[in-house]
Design an enzyme around this catalytic site. Structure first.
Site, PDB file in Angstrom:
ATOM      1  N   ASP A 136       0.766  -1.033  -0.249  1.00  0.00           N
ATOM      2  CA  ASP A 136       0.042  -0.153   0.043  1.00  0.00           C
ATOM      3  C   ASP A 136       0.921   1.463   0.139  1.00  0.00           C
ATOM      4  O   ASP A 136       0.380   2.358  -0.376  1.00  0.00           O
ATOM      5  CB  ASP A 136      -1.038   0.043   1.143  1.00  0.00           C
ATOM      6  CG  ASP A 136      -0.368  -0.025   2.502  1.00  0.00           C
ATOM      7  OD1 ASP A 136       0.710  -0.211   2.751  1.00  0.00           O
ATOM      8  OD2 ASP A 136      -1.340   0.350   3.578  1.00  0.00           O
TER       9      ASP A 136
ATOM     10  N   GLU B 194      -1.740   8.904  11.932  1.00  0.00           N
ATOM     11  CA  GLU B 194      -0.758   7.937  12.532  1.00  0.00           C
ATOM     12  C   GLU B 194       0.695   8.283  11.747  1.00  0.00           C
ATOM     13  O   GLU B 194       1.733   8.190  12.519  1.00  0.00           O
ATOM     14  CB  GLU B 194      -1.163   6.726  11.828  1.00  0.00           C
ATOM     15  CG  GLU B 194      -0.239   5.387  12.072  1.00  0.00           C
ATOM     16  CD  GLU B 194      -0.712   4.543  13.079  1.00  0.00           C
ATOM     17  OE1 GLU B 194      -1.969   4.242  12.806  1.00  0.00           O
ATOM     18  OE2 GLU B 194       0.097   3.835  13.463  1.00  0.00           O
TER      19      GLU B 194
ATOM     20  N   SER C 160      -5.118   0.042  16.354  1.00  0.00           N
ATOM     21  CA  SER C 160      -4.922   1.476  16.505  1.00  0.00           C
ATOM     22  C   SER C 160      -5.532   2.158  15.262  1.00  0.00           C
ATOM     23  O   SER C 160      -6.227   3.094  15.583  1.00  0.00           O
ATOM     24  CB  SER C 160      -3.318   1.703  16.419  1.00  0.00           C
ATOM     25  OG  SER C 160      -2.599   1.022  15.233  1.00  0.00           O
TER      26      SER C 160
ATOM     27  N   ASP D  96      -5.171   0.174   6.502  1.00  0.00           N
ATOM     28  CA  ASP D  96      -6.054  -0.237   7.466  1.00  0.00           C
ATOM     29  C   ASP D  96      -7.123   0.789   7.779  1.00  0.00           C
ATOM     30  O   ASP D  96      -8.182   0.197   8.073  1.00  0.00           O
ATOM     31  CB  ASP D  96      -5.054  -0.150   8.859  1.00  0.00           C
ATOM     32  CG  ASP D  96      -3.860  -1.058   8.641  1.00  0.00           C
ATOM     33  OD1 ASP D  96      -3.756  -1.827   7.718  1.00  0.00           O
ATOM     34  OD2 ASP D  96      -2.705  -0.917   9.275  1.00  0.00           O
TER      35      ASP D  96
ATOM     36  N   SER E 241      -1.694  -7.263  17.606  1.00  0.00           N
ATOM     37  CA  SER E 241      -1.835  -8.344  17.074  1.00  0.00           C
ATOM     38  C   SER E 241      -1.795  -8.076  15.303  1.00  0.00           C
ATOM     39  O   SER E 241      -1.941  -9.217  14.697  1.00  0.00           O
ATOM     40  CB  SER E 241      -3.448  -8.860  17.078  1.00  0.00           C
ATOM     41  OG  SER E 241      -4.163  -8.087  16.828  1.00  0.00           O
ATOM     42  N   GLY E 242      -1.499  -7.141  14.601  1.00  0.00           N
ATOM     43  CA  GLY E 242      -1.641  -7.083  13.154  1.00  0.00           C
ATOM     44  C   GLY E 242      -2.957  -6.996  12.816  1.00  0.00           C
ATOM     45  O   GLY E 242      -3.078  -7.205  11.530  1.00  0.00           O
ATOM     46  N   LEU E 243      -4.023  -6.687  13.737  1.00  0.00           N
ATOM     47  CA  LEU E 243      -5.324  -6.713  13.138  1.00  0.00           C
ATOM     48  C   LEU E 243      -5.803  -5.161  13.080  1.00  0.00           C
ATOM     49  O   LEU E 243      -7.006  -4.960  13.286  1.00  0.00           O
ATOM     50  CB  LEU E 243      -6.415  -7.595  14.134  1.00  0.00           C
ATOM     51  CG  LEU E 243      -5.987  -9.060  13.835  1.00  0.00           C
ATOM     52  CD1 LEU E 243      -7.113  -9.729  14.823  1.00  0.00           C
ATOM     53  CD2 LEU E 243      -5.969  -9.642  12.326  1.00  0.00           C
TER      54      LEU E 243
ATOM     55  N   TYR F 117       9.243  -1.374  10.302  1.00  0.00           N
ATOM     56  CA  TYR F 117       8.467  -0.795   9.127  1.00  0.00           C
ATOM     57  C   TYR F 117       8.879   0.305   8.265  1.00  0.00           C
ATOM     58  O   TYR F 117       8.820   0.411   7.142  1.00  0.00           O
ATOM     59  CB  TYR F 117       7.112  -0.568   9.824  1.00  0.00           C
ATOM     60  CG  TYR F 117       5.816  -0.154   8.850  1.00  0.00           C
ATOM     61  CD1 TYR F 117       5.328  -1.305   8.331  1.00  0.00           C
ATOM     62  CD2 TYR F 117       5.665   1.085   8.450  1.00  0.00           C
ATOM     63  CE1 TYR F 117       4.119  -1.025   7.493  1.00  0.00           C
ATOM     64  CE2 TYR F 117       4.499   1.105   7.324  1.00  0.00           C
ATOM     65  CZ  TYR F 117       3.807   0.492   7.272  1.00  0.00           C
ATOM     66  OH  TYR F 117       2.799   0.665   6.035  1.00  0.00           O
TER      67      TYR F 117
HETATM   68  C1  GLA Z   1       0.713  -2.013   8.477  1.00  0.00           C
HETATM   69  C2  GLA Z   1       0.224  -0.618   8.000  1.00  0.00           C
HETATM   70  C3  GLA Z   1      -0.400  -0.870   6.534  1.00  0.00           C
HETATM   71  C4  GLA Z   1       0.337  -1.856   5.497  1.00  0.00           C
HETATM   72  C5  GLA Z   1       0.527  -3.213   6.237  1.00  0.00           C
HETATM   73  C6  GLA Z   1       1.465  -3.970   5.397  1.00  0.00           C
HETATM   74  O1  GLA Z   1      -0.709  -2.627   8.674  1.00  0.00           O
HETATM   75  O2  GLA Z   1      -0.395  -0.139   8.644  1.00  0.00           O
HETATM   76  O3  GLA Z   1      -0.629   0.450   5.822  1.00  0.00           O
HETATM   77  O4  GLA Z   1       1.338  -1.141   4.947  1.00  0.00           O
HETATM   78  O5  GLA Z   1       1.324  -2.892   7.524  1.00  0.00           O
HETATM   79  O6  GLA Z   1       0.840  -4.603   4.584  1.00  0.00           O
END
Ligand code: GLA
Length: 403
Positions: free
Chosen positions: A51, A177, A145, A189, A140-142, A239
């Site tokens: 993204d 963010e 935030s 997200d 959790s990656g969900l 990241y």
């Molecule tokens: C996080 C970031 C997103 C995206 C993903 C990886 O969730 O907030 O914008 O870059 O990582 O795909």
């Protein structure tokens, strides 16, 4: 049957609303005039780390998410309370203390959004009391935030009458963010949370923000989230590092070919021009971005044709690329995925979100779900030393007023 499930969900929501209002009253004195809201979390089915490279993503909102109870005040104070930690204190602030990059723990997310509204000329004329309760496992990656960010924006629109669309809420969330919290995230997200639709995923072109909803018909399979319980920790700085590696690779490619983003290349073009990237690591990063983007396009085509096998294969390839070329997985996520792949009835499995910990997403045939949780859980505990958590999830709608 459908009616029965609907009623059951309604009842659960009612109970949650009562619980939240009771807590709000306990913390802030009364719940008079307070409103209850919800914003989902999200899972990305495929299209990871594309993204911010101008590519496609394919996320969906969940029925898990963040509840918020809010009420305007008649002074400039901001009072925050979360039901997610075993602490009972209110975090106090004021509208005059919305300062970017100032460490303020979890309240930096709602505060960041308030600041971002102000930056766009939408200034709150009074403070508020704000209680939050998340049902998404943290880190959790969900996107817990982004869920808080979109929720806050949604509440500000409702309570203060700001004229913004849901798409704006996504952009404001991302802006906050990036600039208030210093994480250079893309739009995926916040967009999938603000625009979520029940039983659908969003095929989003992050370059133009054009998108379409794609029904996720899994024909007797379920979406299972496996949560590694490994905290992201250094994730945010890693990241940003990945992002700048991609930017440098793009700049090198631009000396040879006229493109604006990595996602403009297909696999063949990448292979032809990859020599322009002078460093092996950066070449791998760029390769992931290009190939993952193509995989996302193919995966959506596969889903539209109900070719679940192809969809699953692309998910698996996505994980391998994130593990070997993008290097954002780690032993925890790799263990969850590699153990999942061993189980009959698993259509596809991959890490989801930023990586460096967090969750995996697997498509699992209904009859194999129990076995999946048992076997993957056991193998994970044995190898990693602590437990993983499992959630069989549903795809839900965007933010809403509950009461
Ligand atoms: C996080 C970031 C997103 C995206 C993903 C990886 O969730 O907030 O914008 O870059 O990582 O795909």
């Amino acid at each position: 049957m459908a009616e029965y499930i609907k009623n059951k969900q309604k009842k659960k929501e009612e109970e949650m609303k009562d619980k939240l209002l009771a807590k709000f009253a306990e913390v802030f004195g009364s719940s008079e005039g307070a409103k209850v809201y919800f914003a989902p979390g999200r899972v990305n089915l495929i299209g990871e780390h594309t993204d911010y490279n101008g590519g496609y993503v394919f996320p969906a909102a969940l029925t898990l998410g963040t509840y918020g109870v809010a009420r305007k005040r008649n002074d400039r104070r901001l009072r925050f309370y979360t039901m997610n930690y075993n602490r009972v204190d209110i975090v106090e602030s004021t509208l005059d203390d919305l300062v970017p990059l100032k460490k303020s723990g979890w309240t930096a997310y709602p505060k960041g959004v308030m600041w971002a509204f102000k930056e766009r000329g939408m200034e709150m004329d009074c403070g508020m009391d704000f209680l939050l309760k998340g049902t998404i496992p943290g880190s959790s990656g969900l996107s817990s935030s982004a869920s808080v960010e979109v929720l806050t924006g949604f509440i500000l629109r409702d309570l203060y009458g700001f004229k913004v669309t849901n798409r704006d809420l996504a952009l404001i969330g991302q802006y906050s963010e990036n600039n208030y919290n210093g994480v250079n995230c893309g739009i995926m997200d916040q967009f999938s949370i603000a625009m979520g639709k029940k039983k659908q995923a969003i095929f989003l072109d992050t370059d133009t923000l054009n998108f379409n909803y794609v029904p996720v018909k899994l024909k007797g399979a379920k979406i299972v989230i496996s949560c590694s319980n490994k905290r992201r920790g250094l994730g945010d700085s890693k990241y940003n590092e990945r992002r700048s590696e991609c930017e440098t690779a793009l700049a090198e490619l631009q000396k040879e070919i006229s493109i604006d983003s990595l996602a403009e290349l297909d696999e063949e073009e990448f292979e032809r021009y990859q020599y322009a990237i002078k460093d092996e690591t950066r070449r791998k990063r760029a390769k992931h971005a290009v190939y993952e983007n193509q995989r996302t396009i193919k995966a959506v085509e596969a889903l539209e044709k109900s070719d679940m096998e192809a969809f699953g294969r692309l998910m698996n390839e996505s994980h391998i690329s994130l593990r070997d070329d993008y290097e954002v997985t780690g032993i925890e996520l790799d263990t969850l995925v590699e153990e999942a792949w061993k189980i009959e009835g698993v259509i596809g499995s991959r890490m989801t979100g930023a990586g460096f910990g967090g969750c995996t997403v697997s498509i699992v045939k209904k009859e194999a779900v129990k076995k999946f949780i048992k076997k993957v859980g056991k193998a994970y505990k044995k190898k990693i030393g602590y437990y993983a958590d499992f959630y069989v999830v549903k795809l839900g709608n965007g933010p809403k007023v509950i009461y």
